[in-house]
Design an enzyme around this catalytic site. Sequence first.
Site, PDB file in Angstrom:
ATOM      1  N   CYS A  92     -13.252  -0.541  -6.062  1.00 11.12           N
ATOM      2  CA  CYS A  92     -14.669  -0.492  -6.456  1.00 11.12           C
ATOM      3  C   CYS A  92     -15.596  -0.097  -5.330  1.00 11.12           C
ATOM      4  O   CYS A  92     -16.506   0.722  -5.516  1.00 11.12           O
ATOM      5  CB  CYS A  92     -15.100  -1.828  -7.060  1.00 11.12           C
ATOM      6  SG  CYS A  92     -15.224  -3.205  -5.881  1.00 11.12           S
ATOM      7  N   ASP A  99     -20.236   2.036 -13.552  1.00 14.52           N
ATOM      8  CA  ASP A  99     -19.116   1.414 -12.849  1.00 14.52           C
ATOM      9  C   ASP A  99     -17.893   2.310 -13.000  1.00 14.52           C
ATOM     10  O   ASP A  99     -17.225   2.302 -14.035  1.00 14.52           O
ATOM     11  CB  ASP A  99     -18.844   0.025 -13.418  1.00 14.52           C
ATOM     12  CG  ASP A  99     -17.837  -0.771 -12.584  1.00 14.52           C
ATOM     13  OD1 ASP A  99     -17.192  -0.165 -11.713  1.00 14.52           O
ATOM     14  OD2 ASP A  99     -17.705  -1.987 -12.817  1.00 14.52           O
ATOM     15  N   GLU A 118      -7.418   3.013  -7.308  1.00 16.65           N
ATOM     16  CA  GLU A 118      -6.165   2.721  -6.608  1.00 16.65           C
ATOM     17  C   GLU A 118      -6.419   2.002  -5.289  1.00 16.65           C
ATOM     18  O   GLU A 118      -7.487   2.124  -4.684  1.00 16.65           O
ATOM     19  CB  GLU A 118      -5.366   4.013  -6.383  1.00 16.65           C
ATOM     20  CG  GLU A 118      -6.144   5.150  -5.714  1.00 16.65           C
ATOM     21  CD  GLU A 118      -5.710   5.423  -4.287  1.00 16.65           C
ATOM     22  OE1 GLU A 118      -5.234   4.491  -3.618  1.00 16.65           O
ATOM     23  OE2 GLU A 118      -5.884   6.569  -3.837  1.00 16.65           O
TER      24      GLU A 118
END
Length: 281
Positions: free
Chosen positions: A67, A121, A37
């Site tokens: 990220c 990731d 988010e």
Amino acid sequence: MDVGEYLSRIGFEPGPGPTLETLRSLHTRHLLSVPFENLTVHSGGLIRLDLLLLFNKIVKQRRGGFCYENNGLFSWLLAGLGFQVTLLSGQVKNGFTGCYGPPLDHLILMVVVEGRRWLCDVGFGSAAFSSPLSLDTADPQEQGHRAYRIREDTGTFYLEWQGDENSNEHKDWDALYKFTFEPQSLEDFSEMCVYHQSSPSSIFFCKSVCTLLKPEGRVSYVGRRLITKTFTTGATGGVMKHSRDLKDEEIPLVLQEVFGIVLPSPLTPKDEEITLPQVKY
């Protein structure tokens, strides 16, 4: 870093050391627990790449992040559990131009376990893979309704996938992002972190977003919409998608009930067109 508090946040019971099984479980539990988010950007806040601030936000306040936040903090957890972790720079492929973002556009992790390299990731939103991908093979790696592969070309690696829709039909491989194995530090991403909070060419500036992986699919908030995807299996497997419009006054309750997020300041919903970048990579 309070490892126990972090593991409690993602609902993970400590495993027997830094094994591949532990890494896989941590990766999946993180995606199922911590939203991807950018709501800080649209509620009057500023994202800073300070690990203590990220820990307070994601673990103590039970928020999520994009990220740099999710993968940055996840790397700290992995290192604290004894994993060998390297931060890498990814360049995300633009879905409109077909070009890649600038260096340090995306933060990803390489983790070495039992002599093998794995791509982790937990900060790539709706296209995220649920379990680490092997960096030591170019073969397709299937994860439920999706398939991923990592293709190498003269020292640059390309993460490619076959996406969600029409999973019973032939699909072409499409690149998600490219990267190299050059090590980075969290501070190296600071300038691009500011860019993604302020540039009209960044999705994070143009749209308020929150998405979370679910065992049965994925739920996403974008602007003034709530989108639910349910993955089906079998010969007719694919994705069932449902979208509904939200009134502004509904959004805080949806964020709380669906994503477990309570913002400290009012959110300004945003879903604007993205300005195409002028520089191509």
